[in-house]
Scaffold this motif. Structure first.
Motif, PDB file in Angstrom:
ATOM      1  N   ILE A  23      24.332  -3.850 -82.344  1.00 26.51           N
ATOM      2  CA  ILE A  23      23.536  -3.955 -82.725  1.00 26.51           C
ATOM      3  C   ILE A  23      22.605  -2.576 -83.415  1.00 26.51           C
ATOM      4  N   PRO A  94      16.501 -12.405 -83.086  1.00 28.94           N
ATOM      5  CA  PRO A  94      16.480 -11.063 -82.447  1.00 28.94           C
ATOM      6  C   PRO A  94      17.622 -10.664 -82.382  1.00 28.94           C
ATOM      7  N   ASP A  95      18.011  -8.802 -82.798  1.00 31.48           N
ATOM      8  CA  ASP A  95      18.732  -8.663 -82.578  1.00 31.48           C
ATOM      9  C   ASP A  95      19.668  -9.431 -83.438  1.00 31.48           C
ATOM     10  N   GLU A 118      11.873  -4.760 -78.308  1.00 30.14           N
ATOM     11  CA  GLU A 118      11.971  -5.463 -76.919  1.00 30.14           C
ATOM     12  C   GLU A 118      11.090  -6.553 -77.139  1.00 30.14           C
ATOM     13  N   GLN A 120      10.383  -9.073 -78.027  1.00 32.43           N
ATOM     14  CA  GLN A 120      11.121 -10.170 -79.238  1.00 32.43           C
ATOM     15  C   GLN A 120      12.321 -10.544 -77.892  1.00 32.43           C
ATOM     16  N   SER A 121      12.835  -9.503 -77.767  1.00 35.79           N
ATOM     17  CA  SER A 121      14.825 -10.005 -77.389  1.00 35.79           C
ATOM     18  C   SER A 121      14.456 -10.251 -75.572  1.00 35.79           C
ATOM     19  N   GLU A 122      13.302  -9.566 -74.938  1.00 35.73           N
ATOM     20  CA  GLU A 122      13.510 -10.348 -73.830  1.00 35.73           C
ATOM     21  C   GLU A 122      13.365 -11.734 -73.671  1.00 35.73           C
ATOM     22  N   GLN A 124      13.741 -13.905 -76.417  1.00 35.66           N
ATOM     23  CA  GLN A 124      15.823 -14.764 -76.453  1.00 35.66           C
ATOM     24  C   GLN A 124      16.447 -14.706 -75.609  1.00 35.66           C
ATOM     25  N   LYS A 125      16.535 -13.608 -73.878  1.00 37.59           N
ATOM     26  CA  LYS A 125      17.352 -13.801 -73.330  1.00 37.59           C
ATOM     27  C   LYS A 125      16.708 -14.680 -71.847  1.00 37.59           C
ATOM     28  N   PRO A 165      17.668  -6.768 -87.157  1.00 35.96           N
ATOM     29  CA  PRO A 165      16.331  -6.622 -86.591  1.00 35.96           C
ATOM     30  C   PRO A 165      15.161  -5.458 -87.135  1.00 35.96           C
TER      31      PRO A 165
END
Length: 230
Positions: A23, A94-95, A118, A120-122, A124-125, A165
């Motif tokens: 990233i 994201p990322d 952060e 947004q990434s969570e 996605q995960k 990102p």
């Protein structure tokens, strides 16, 4: 060396740098010499460079279609074929980095700078391994993501754009006035997107959407005289 081969080599170089640096590379990608070379070639690409067996107009349908070039975890390349009014709702990357070229028609883009990377990434995960509802995501974390809504863009034929990102990482796109062919490069390339709705100037999670899987796709090697074995 043809423009398409040059482009092919450049996107694989970007992929390689991402695989080495992660990233951190994507956060600064638009300041690198590799990006500048790629972006210059992206600006020059034309429909003729792809050596389609028929005019690209013949591949359009009543619904959005996708011409698949590359579908790897860390690199995606393809052309979306939108009928007039064809669109993708608000979704994010994201990322990730996405480079775009309009090969035909005109595209309206409503971009958003995501201010809570952060979260947004969570989201996605969580979506990566689960099919979740609005209620489910709300039980795990706040489904509202803070954003800065940017001015709408109109990208004409020949126009280019990109997101990172940190830049315009969520957007809604729509073909206006005529059918539109949109070339996209994705680094990395997840097999789904997260769809949002705008609520009071913020984005609220709606659903996980396997966007490519839902489309009527064509394989590039089936419709070109230049198979991608470069």
């Amino acid at each position: 060396m043809s423009r398409l081969v040059t482009f092919w080599n450049q996107i694989h170089k970007l992929k390689s740098l991402y695989e080495k640096r992660g990233i951190a590379f994507l956060n600064e990608i638009d300041s690198t010499p590799e990006f500048k070379d790629f972006y210059q070639t992206l600006k020059l690409l034309r429909t003729e460079d792809f050596n389609f067996k028929q005019d690209i107009s013949s591949y359009f349908g009543q619904e959005t279609r996708y011409i698949n070039f590359i579908s790897e975890p860390n690199l995606g390349l393809g052309i979306f074929l939108f009928p007039v009014g064809g669109n993708f709702p608000i979704h994010d990357h994201p990322d990730a980095f996405v480079g775009t070229k309009i090969l035909k028609g005109k595209l309206s883009v409503q971009p958003y700078d995501v201010l809570e990377g952060e979260k947004q990434s969570e989201i996605q995960k969580i979506c990566k391994n689960e099919n979740i509802s609005q209620d489910h995501i709300a039980s795990r974390l706040d489904p509202i993501v803070q954003v800065n809504k940017k001015d709408r863009l109109i990208i004409p034929v020949g126009g280019v754009n990109y997101l990172t990102p940190k830049k315009e990482n969520a957007h809604r796109v729509e073909a206006i006035e005529e059918p539109c062919a949109m070339l996209d490069v994705f680094i990395p390339n997840p097999n789904f997107r997260v769809v949002y709705e705008e609520v009071d100037g913020k984005l609220k999670f709606v659903k996980k959407y396997e966007i490519i899987k839902a489309l009527n796709s064509l394989e590039f090697n089936d419709i070109t005289t230049t198979p991608l074995s470069m």
